[in-house]
Design a protein around this motif. Sequence first.
Motif, PDB file in Angstrom:
ATOM      1  N   ASN A 178       0.822  -1.201   0.000  1.00 26.55           N
ATOM      2  CA  ASN A 178       0.000   0.000   0.000  1.00 26.55           C
ATOM      3  C   ASN A 178       0.861   1.257   0.000  1.00 26.55           C
ATOM      4  O   ASN A 178       0.600   2.206  -0.741  1.00 26.55           O
ATOM      5  N   GLU A 179       1.913   1.250   0.808  1.00 30.01           N
ATOM      6  CA  GLU A 179       2.788   2.418   0.905  1.00 30.01           C
ATOM      7  C   GLU A 179       3.516   2.683  -0.403  1.00 30.01           C
ATOM      8  O   GLU A 179       3.782   3.846  -0.753  1.00 30.01           O
ATOM      9  N   ALA A 180       3.837   1.627  -1.152  1.00 29.58           N
ATOM     10  CA  ALA A 180       4.557   1.788  -2.414  1.00 29.58           C
ATOM     11  C   ALA A 180       3.794   2.687  -3.382  1.00 29.58           C
ATOM     12  O   ALA A 180       4.396   3.462  -4.136  1.00 29.58           O
ATOM     13  N   ALA A 181       2.467   2.606  -3.371  1.00 27.84           N
ATOM     14  CA  ALA A 181       1.662   3.428  -4.275  1.00 27.84           C
ATOM     15  C   ALA A 181       1.808   4.912  -3.950  1.00 27.84           C
ATOM     16  O   ALA A 181       1.855   5.758  -4.858  1.00 27.84           O
ATOM     17  N   TYR A 182       1.905   5.244  -2.679  1.00 20.39           N
ATOM     18  CA  TYR A 182       2.048   6.643  -2.273  1.00 20.39           C
ATOM     19  C   TYR A 182       3.486   7.135  -2.474  1.00 20.39           C
ATOM     20  O   TYR A 182       3.710   8.262  -2.910  1.00 20.39           O
ATOM     21  N   VAL A 183       4.444   6.283  -2.149  1.00 21.87           N
ATOM     22  CA  VAL A 183       5.842   6.665  -2.342  1.00 21.87           C
ATOM     23  C   VAL A 183       6.137   6.882  -3.822  1.00 21.87           C
ATOM     24  O   VAL A 183       6.935   7.760  -4.192  1.00 21.87           O
ATOM     25  N   ALA A 184       5.496   6.091  -4.691  1.00 22.41           N
ATOM     26  CA  ALA A 184       5.716   6.237  -6.128  1.00 22.41           C
ATOM     27  C   ALA A 184       5.382   7.652  -6.592  1.00 22.41           C
ATOM     28  O   ALA A 184       6.133   8.269  -7.372  1.00 22.41           O
ATOM     29  N   GLU A 185       4.277   8.198  -6.114  1.00 23.18           N
ATOM     30  CA  GLU A 185       3.898   9.551  -6.516  1.00 23.18           C
ATOM     31  C   GLU A 185       4.842  10.596  -5.921  1.00 23.18           C
ATOM     32  O   GLU A 185       5.130  11.612  -6.550  1.00 23.18           O
ATOM     33  N   ILE A 186       5.330  10.337  -4.710  1.00 19.79           N
ATOM     34  CA  ILE A 186       6.288  11.264  -4.098  1.00 19.79           C
ATOM     35  C   ILE A 186       7.590  11.284  -4.886  1.00 19.79           C
ATOM     36  O   ILE A 186       8.144  12.347  -5.196  1.00 19.79           O
ATOM     37  N   VAL A 187       8.096  10.094  -5.213  1.00 24.90           N
ATOM     38  CA  VAL A 187       9.355   9.997  -5.962  1.00 24.90           C
ATOM     39  C   VAL A 187       9.183  10.585  -7.357  1.00 24.90           C
ATOM     40  O   VAL A 187      10.067  11.286  -7.870  1.00 24.90           O
ATOM     41  N   ARG A 188       8.052  10.310  -7.997  1.00 27.14           N
ATOM     42  CA  ARG A 188       7.810  10.856  -9.335  1.00 27.14           C
ATOM     43  C   ARG A 188       7.803  12.382  -9.305  1.00 27.14           C
ATOM     44  O   ARG A 188       8.356  13.046 -10.188  1.00 27.14           O
ATOM     45  N   GLY A 189       7.169  12.952  -8.273  1.00 25.99           N
ATOM     46  CA  GLY A 189       7.189  14.403  -8.144  1.00 25.99           C
ATOM     47  C   GLY A 189       8.596  14.939  -7.949  1.00 25.99           C
ATOM     48  O   GLY A 189       8.953  15.990  -8.488  1.00 25.99           O
ATOM     49  N   GLY A 190       9.419  14.206  -7.165  1.00 28.09           N
ATOM     50  CA  GLY A 190      10.806  14.617  -6.971  1.00 28.09           C
ATOM     51  C   GLY A 190      11.610  14.548  -8.258  1.00 28.09           C
ATOM     52  O   GLY A 190      12.415  15.443  -8.552  1.00 28.09           O
ATOM     53  N   LEU A 191      11.380  13.491  -9.044  1.00 23.12           N
ATOM     54  CA  LEU A 191      12.087  13.362 -10.320  1.00 23.12           C
ATOM     55  C   LEU A 191      11.696  14.479 -11.281  1.00 23.12           C
ATOM     56  O   LEU A 191      12.543  15.018 -12.000  1.00 23.12           O
ATOM     57  N   LEU A 192      10.424  14.829 -11.284  1.00 24.27           N
ATOM     58  CA  LEU A 192       9.968  15.901 -12.178  1.00 24.27           C
ATOM     59  C   LEU A 192      10.494  17.272 -11.756  1.00 24.27           C
ATOM     60  O   LEU A 192      10.522  18.203 -12.573  1.00 24.27           O
ATOM     61  N   SER A 193      10.891  17.407 -10.485  1.00 20.07           N
ATOM     62  CA  SER A 193      11.403  18.694 -10.010  1.00 20.07           C
ATOM     63  C   SER A 193      12.824  18.971 -10.501  1.00 20.07           C
ATOM     64  O   SER A 193      13.292  20.108 -10.418  1.00 20.07           O
ATOM     65  N   VAL A 194      13.520  17.945 -10.983  1.00 20.15           N
ATOM     66  CA  VAL A 194      14.895  18.122 -11.484  1.00 20.15           C
ATOM     67  C   VAL A 194      14.822  18.629 -12.923  1.00 20.15           C
ATOM     68  O   VAL A 194      14.132  18.027 -13.757  1.00 20.15           O
ATOM     69  N   PRO A 195      15.497  19.724 -13.261  1.00 20.66           N
ATOM     70  CA  PRO A 195      15.441  20.260 -14.624  1.00 20.66           C
ATOM     71  C   PRO A 195      15.886  19.229 -15.654  1.00 20.66           C
ATOM     72  O   PRO A 195      16.819  18.440 -15.416  1.00 20.66           O
ATOM     73  N   ALA A 196      15.224  19.220 -16.795  1.00 15.05           N
ATOM     74  CA  ALA A 196      15.557  18.254 -17.851  1.00 15.05           C
ATOM     75  C   ALA A 196      16.980  18.431 -18.355  1.00 15.05           C
ATOM     76  O   ALA A 196      17.605  17.477 -18.845  1.00 15.05           O
ATOM     77  N   GLY A 197      17.521  19.641 -18.215  1.00 16.85           N
ATOM     78  CA  GLY A 197      18.884  19.884 -18.672  1.00 16.85           C
ATOM     79  C   GLY A 197      19.921  19.044 -17.946  1.00 16.85           C
ATOM     80  O   GLY A 197      20.995  18.765 -18.493  1.00 16.85           O
ATOM     81  N   GLN A 198      19.631  18.647 -16.711  1.00 20.01           N
ATOM     82  CA  GLN A 198      20.565  17.800 -15.974  1.00 20.01           C
ATOM     83  C   GLN A 198      20.728  16.442 -16.647  1.00 20.01           C
ATOM     84  O   GLN A 198      21.843  15.934 -16.797  1.00 20.01           O
ATOM     85  N   SER A 199      19.612  15.843 -17.046  1.00 20.26           N
ATOM     86  CA  SER A 199      19.678  14.553 -17.745  1.00 20.26           C
ATOM     87  C   SER A 199      20.343  14.707 -19.106  1.00 20.26           C
ATOM     88  O   SER A 199      21.114  13.836 -19.533  1.00 20.26           O
ATOM     89  N   GLU A 200      20.060  15.804 -19.770  1.00 18.60           N
ATOM     90  CA  GLU A 200      20.680  16.032 -21.078  1.00 18.60           C
ATOM     91  C   GLU A 200      22.187  16.199 -20.949  1.00 18.60           C
ATOM     92  O   GLU A 200      22.960  15.694 -21.775  1.00 18.60           O
ATOM     93  N   ARG A 256      20.867   7.388 -11.047  1.00 24.38           N
ATOM     94  CA  ARG A 256      21.494   7.154  -9.738  1.00 24.38           C
ATOM     95  C   ARG A 256      22.380   8.300  -9.294  1.00 24.38           C
ATOM     96  O   ARG A 256      22.347   8.704  -8.122  1.00 24.38           O
ATOM     97  N   PHE A 257      23.184   8.835 -10.201  1.00 25.76           N
ATOM     98  CA  PHE A 257      24.210   9.796  -9.797  1.00 25.76           C
ATOM     99  C   PHE A 257      23.829  11.266 -10.058  1.00 25.76           C
ATOM    100  O   PHE A 257      24.460  12.157  -9.491  1.00 25.76           O
ATOM    101  N   VAL A 258      22.845  11.503 -10.893  1.00 27.16           N
ATOM    102  CA  VAL A 258      22.512  12.889 -11.252  1.00 27.16           C
ATOM    103  C   VAL A 258      21.113  13.273 -10.788  1.00 27.16           C
ATOM    104  O   VAL A 258      20.935  14.257 -10.051  1.00 27.16           O
ATOM    105  N   VAL A 259      20.129  12.493 -11.205  1.00 23.87           N
ATOM    106  CA  VAL A 259      18.733  12.890 -10.958  1.00 23.87           C
ATOM    107  C   VAL A 259      18.317  12.650  -9.510  1.00 23.87           C
ATOM    108  O   VAL A 259      17.822  13.561  -8.831  1.00 23.87           O
TER     109      VAL A 259
END
Length: 299
Positions: free
Chosen positions: A172-194, A208-211
């Motif tokens: 059950n907790e995994a479903a909520y953590v997934a949305e938290i982590v997804r929001g954190g990933l979206l907060s990182v500018p796309a330029g970092q991955s590029e 692992r090392f950047v995002v």
Amino acid sequence: MSTDTRIHHDRVDLADLAAIADHEPVRRRAAGQAVGGGVILVLAGFVVAILVSNPGFDWPTVGRYLFDVSVLKGIAVTLELTIAAMSVGIAGGVVLAVLRQSGGPIPRSAATLYIWFFRGTPVLVQVLFWGFAASLFPRIGLGIPGGGFLVSWDTNEVIPIFAAAVLGLGFNEAAYVAEIVRGGLLSVPAGQSEAADALGLGRLATLRFVVLPQAMRAIIPPIGNQFISMLKMTSVVLVIGVGDLLESVTQIYSRNYRQIPLLIVASIWYLVMTTLLTLVQARLEKRFGRSLSRVGGTR
């Protein structure tokens, strides 16, 4: 009186009026704070008087059982259950978040369906399903579909009560953590991955090392809140007989019929544990904030 003198006096009067106007909001704010503080003190006095004068709270019984052996064992089980369930939830949540961010429609749809189901059904029902899994699947094993098991085990032996509680809470907790982590990933500018891609880093290495290190600043506060919520949510495992803190005090007051004092004992310990977790969360937030500031300062 000359014209110059009258102008000078007018300027002085205007300055005095401006000073009075500036001080007026300060006086009102100070008066409001004094009134509010007085009301809070009066209410606090009433609460203390009720706690001290009402014999129903039975503070001697609270003191007698606060450090009872069975209560301390229940605290240990609660902490073990919280850590185990959050470990399952965080691991599963990260995987689900990555799948939701993937380009493939099948992984993304599967992760979305998982989150929809586990967020849409009560955690108590999920824990009960895992607790009574043997009634649906008496045996678990390997074999050919429709052709019987080649190797099988008793479900209650494979999934004991504690494991059922961990799986019910963790999935059950995994479903909520997934949305938290997804929001954190979206907060990182796309330029970092590029930029990482331009340096030749692979997808997993970039994650692992950047995002993820940069996303942690947005992930840690809500994950800390979820950890605290999980500590209290473990009380639902009472329904399948796991000996956590609430189950321990329930067993005691089922014998001595002192429900309120024993529930106060449980509440005190929950407050202690949540306070400690809050302090740990604050330290983690400060540490990640400092590390990211240091990285930002070197650019």
